[in-house]
Design an enzyme around this catalytic site. Structure first.
Site, PDB file in Angstrom:
ATOM      1  CB  THR A  27      -0.902   0.049   1.254  1.00  0.00           C
ATOM      2  OG1 THR A  27      -0.086   0.264   2.417  1.00  0.00           O
ATOM      3  CG2 THR A  27      -1.698  -1.234   1.435  1.00  0.00           C
ATOM      4  CB  ALA A  56       1.820  -0.301   6.649  1.00  0.00           C
ATOM      5  CB  ILE A  82       8.140  -0.400   8.530  1.00  0.00           C
ATOM      6  CG1 ILE A  82       7.601  -1.044   9.820  1.00  0.00           C
ATOM      7  CG2 ILE A  82       8.099   1.124   8.606  1.00  0.00           C
ATOM      8  CD1 ILE A  82       6.154  -0.718  10.143  1.00  0.00           C
ATOM      9  CE  LYS A  83       5.745   0.911  -0.537  1.00  0.00           C
ATOM     10  NZ  LYS A  83       4.494   1.114  -1.265  1.00  0.00           N
ATOM     11  CB  VAL A  84      11.397   3.816   5.335  1.00  0.00           C
ATOM     12  CG1 VAL A  84      10.895   3.335   6.687  1.00  0.00           C
ATOM     13  CG2 VAL A  84      12.506   2.907   4.827  1.00  0.00           C
TER      14      VAL A  84
END
Ligand code: E4P
Length: 217
Positions: A27, A56, A82-84
């Site tokens: 996402t 996310a 975790i999307k960074v």
């Protein structure tokens, strides 16, 4: 090759899960806006559908803010990645989070140099955006090939997650290069099933079968 779906639409994710094609979900804030629902609730619901990684994305731009948001997001489920963003603070957060055993997807990668430093920061996934690269006159697939070669040279375990996929040939080309994952909109994943000769073949077999007057069972 693993297939992730690039959407926050729950109905689409369910439909894909039923095909057996779904290995995970990505996402981003734009997809959350498009779905029009609460972010945390949406991610929580996705986690009831798949055991695969669910990306996310944090929206803070500074390290402390990213870590605060990551803390909230990673509590949602065991399979949250975790999307960074690929920035200095993003990679600092990546190093810290993967060091704690959290999955991290480093997003918005547009160069082999960026992919190299993401791997050094311990990223679980690197997301090169092939479609957006093509849009500005570069060949997105050349980037995937470069990253594949660099990661193989040093045995990096970071998975190449081909993102910004626009059509089935992006997936086929990525598979030929040996990318680990492709994330694509539902429409593109569904297009993988299609071939006009398959439809014609079915129609021909059905016609001949009906002419036999037989039934199975
Ligand atoms: C990746 O994780 C991103 O969500 C995505 O693939 C962006 O693609 P777009 O260029 O279609 O927005």
């Amino acid at each position: 090759m693993k297939f992730f779906v690039d959407t926050a639409d729950i109905a689409e994710i369910r439909e894909l899960a039923d095909t057996g094609l779904l290995d995970g979900v990505t996402t981003n804030p734009s997809l959350i806006k498009k779905a029009g629902r609460d972010f945390i609730e949406t991610v929580r619901e996705i986690a009831t559908i798949t055991d695969g990684p669910i990306s996310a994305e944090v929206v803070a731009l500074d390290y402390d803010g990213m870590m605060r948001e990551a803390e909230v997001l990673r509590k949602i489920a065991r399979n949250i990645a975790i999307k960074v963003p690929l920035t200095r603070d993003g990679l600092k957060a990546c190093k810290r989070l993967t060091g704690d055993g959290t999955l991290v997807n480093v997003t918005l990668c547009f160069s082999a140099a960026q992919a190299l430093i993401a791997a050094k920061a311990g990223a679980s996934f690197i997301s090169p955006f092939v479609g957006r690269h093509d849009d500005v006159g570069f060949n997105g697939m050349d980037l995937i090939a470069d990253i594949r070669m660099i990661y193989a040279n040093y045995d990096y375990s970071t998975e190449i997650l081909v993102a910004s996929v626009r059509h089935p040939m992006h997936i086929v080309e990525a598979a030929k290069i040996g990318a680990d994952v492709a994330t694509a909109p539902t429409k593109v994943l569904m297009q993988l099933f299609n071939h006009p000769l398959t439809d014609l073949g079915i129609a021909g077999f059905l016609k001949d079968w009906q002419a036999t007057g037989q039934a199975i069972g």
